[in-house]
Design a protein around this motif. Structure first.
Motif, short mmCIF file in Angstrom:
data_model
loop_
_atom_site.label_atom_id
_atom_site.label_comp_id
_atom_site.label_asym_id
_atom_site.label_seq_id
_atom_site.Cartn_x
_atom_site.Cartn_y
_atom_site.Cartn_z
N VAL A 1 0.86 -1.18 0.00
CA VAL A 1 0.00 0.00 0.00
C VAL A 1 0.90 1.23 0.00
O VAL A 1 1.60 1.51 0.99
CB VAL A 1 -0.95 0.03 1.21
N ALA A 2 0.90 1.95 -1.11
CA ALA A 2 1.72 3.15 -1.26
C ALA A 2 0.83 4.38 -1.23
O ALA A 2 -0.28 4.37 -1.76
CB ALA A 2 2.50 3.10 -2.56
N SER A 3 1.34 5.45 -0.64
CA SER A 3 0.55 6.67 -0.54
C SER A 3 0.20 7.22 -1.93
O SER A 3 -0.86 7.81 -2.11
CB SER A 3 1.30 7.73 0.27
N MET A 4 1.07 7.01 -2.91
CA MET A 4 0.82 7.53 -4.26
C MET A 4 -0.46 6.94 -4.84
O MET A 4 -1.25 7.64 -5.46
CB MET A 4 2.01 7.23 -5.18
N SER A 5 -0.68 5.63 -4.64
CA SER A 5 -1.88 4.99 -5.17
C SER A 5 -3.05 5.07 -4.19
O SER A 5 -4.21 5.18 -4.61
CB SER A 5 -1.59 3.53 -5.51
N HIS A 6 -2.74 5.07 -2.89
CA HIS A 6 -3.80 5.12 -1.89
C HIS A 6 -4.42 6.51 -1.78
O HIS A 6 -5.63 6.65 -1.57
CB HIS A 6 -3.25 4.67 -0.52
N GLY A 7 -3.58 7.53 -1.89
CA GLY A 7 -4.09 8.90 -1.84
C GLY A 7 -3.84 9.63 -0.53
O GLY A 7 -3.98 10.85 -0.47
N ARG A 8 -3.49 8.90 0.52
CA ARG A 8 -3.17 9.50 1.82
C ARG A 8 -1.79 9.02 2.27
O ARG A 8 -1.37 7.92 1.92
CB ARG A 8 -4.19 9.09 2.88
N VAL A 9 -1.13 9.85 3.04
CA VAL A 9 0.19 9.49 3.55
C VAL A 9 0.11 9.11 5.02
O VAL A 9 -0.80 9.53 5.74
CB VAL A 9 1.20 10.64 3.36
N LYS A 10 1.05 8.29 5.44
CA LYS A 10 1.19 8.03 6.87
C LYS A 10 1.49 9.35 7.57
O LYS A 10 2.22 10.17 7.01
CB LYS A 10 2.34 7.04 7.13
N PRO A 11 0.93 9.59 8.74
CA PRO A 11 0.27 8.65 9.65
C PRO A 11 -1.25 8.58 9.52
O PRO A 11 -1.91 8.20 10.49
CB PRO A 11 0.66 9.22 11.01
N HIS B 1 -4.81 7.28 9.28
CA HIS B 1 -5.27 5.95 9.68
C HIS B 1 -5.67 5.09 8.49
O HIS B 1 -5.53 3.86 8.51
CB HIS B 1 -6.46 6.06 10.65
N SER B 2 -6.16 5.72 7.41
CA SER B 2 -6.71 4.92 6.30
C SER B 2 -5.65 4.10 5.58
O SER B 2 -5.96 3.03 5.04
CB SER B 2 -7.43 5.83 5.31
#
Length: 228
Positions: free
Chosen positions: A145-155, A157-158
């Motif tokens: 799960v990468a932020s680029m494809s997911h749309g949100r960055v850590k931290p 929660h999603s």
């Protein structure tokens, strides 16, 4: 009972190679007519981190990473407008899988988790195709799960929840392992996960759940010995 382990990627499993360090900046800068001082790289990066302003909703935003890199180029003696063109080239280098090297403890740690039948996920911020990255470096994992494809960055929660859902695990059944206290450790704990800090440089000596090598991960997680 522990069912799944999530791992960060950069500075947890892999380290950037020369093209992403001071000499890489110098070489790329030269292509844009800039003379960058490698001795100023560490301070320039530190100053850029201090100036970095994330999206208030933790949305993945490539422009933030470009602006961050521009600050490093400027801190090393670069000037506009060439600094932005140089920064764009540097950011593209972060997308190249061959510019990263596995830590020696990375594959043995993944093998140790597999030997105990744990599900494994990668959760990473940054500009890359994480699934291709995992294949390139022969990382035996179940989900990326990468932020680029997911749309949100850590931290946020999603991003953790997306990985847990793919691994069919609840927060209480999973642990997060990473080098960033704010992104990996606090983010995971806020969701109810256990978190182990990879502190290779000994910066967080007082943190109870810390390891300085991934070889110590099975013991830190309290995993039983592998059956004969």
């Amino acid at each position: 009972m522990l069912k799944a382990v999530l791992l960060d990627v950069d500075f947890t499993l892999v380290r950037p190679g020369p093209e992403l360090g001071p000499e890489g900046y110098r070489r790329i800068g030269a292509r844009h007519g800039l003379t960058l001082d490698t001795a100023r790289h560490e301070q320039a990066r530190h100053d850029a981190v201090a100036k970095l302003q994330r999206h208030p909703d933790l949305v993945h935003d490539e422009d933030l990473w470009i602006a961050f890199t521009v600050e490093i180029v400027l801190g090393m003696g670069g000037s506009e407008p060439a600094a932005r063109a140089c920064a764009l080239d540097v950011v593209r280098q972060w997308e190249r899988h061959e510019n990263f090297f596995l830590y020696e403890d990375a594959l043995p740690a993944l093998e140790a988790l597999r030997a105990r039948n744990l599900r494994i996920g990668l959760v990473s911020n940054g500009q890359r195709d994480l699934e291709e990255f995992a294949r390139h470096h022969s990382l035996d994992v179940d989900v990326c799960v990468a932020s680029m494809s997911h749309g949100r960055v850590k931290p946020h929660h999603s991003i953790f929840q997306a990985a847990l859902a793919a691994l069919d695990a609840e927060p209480a059944e999973a642990a997060m392992v990473g080098d960033s206290y704010a992104d990996d450790i606090e983010g995971a704990r806020a969701l109810g996960m256990r978190a182990i800090l990879v502190d290779r440089e000994g910066v967080f000596a007082d943190e109870p759940d810390r390891i300085d090598t991934l070889l110590a991960l099975p013991a830190a997680l309290g995993l039983p010995p592998v059956p004969d």
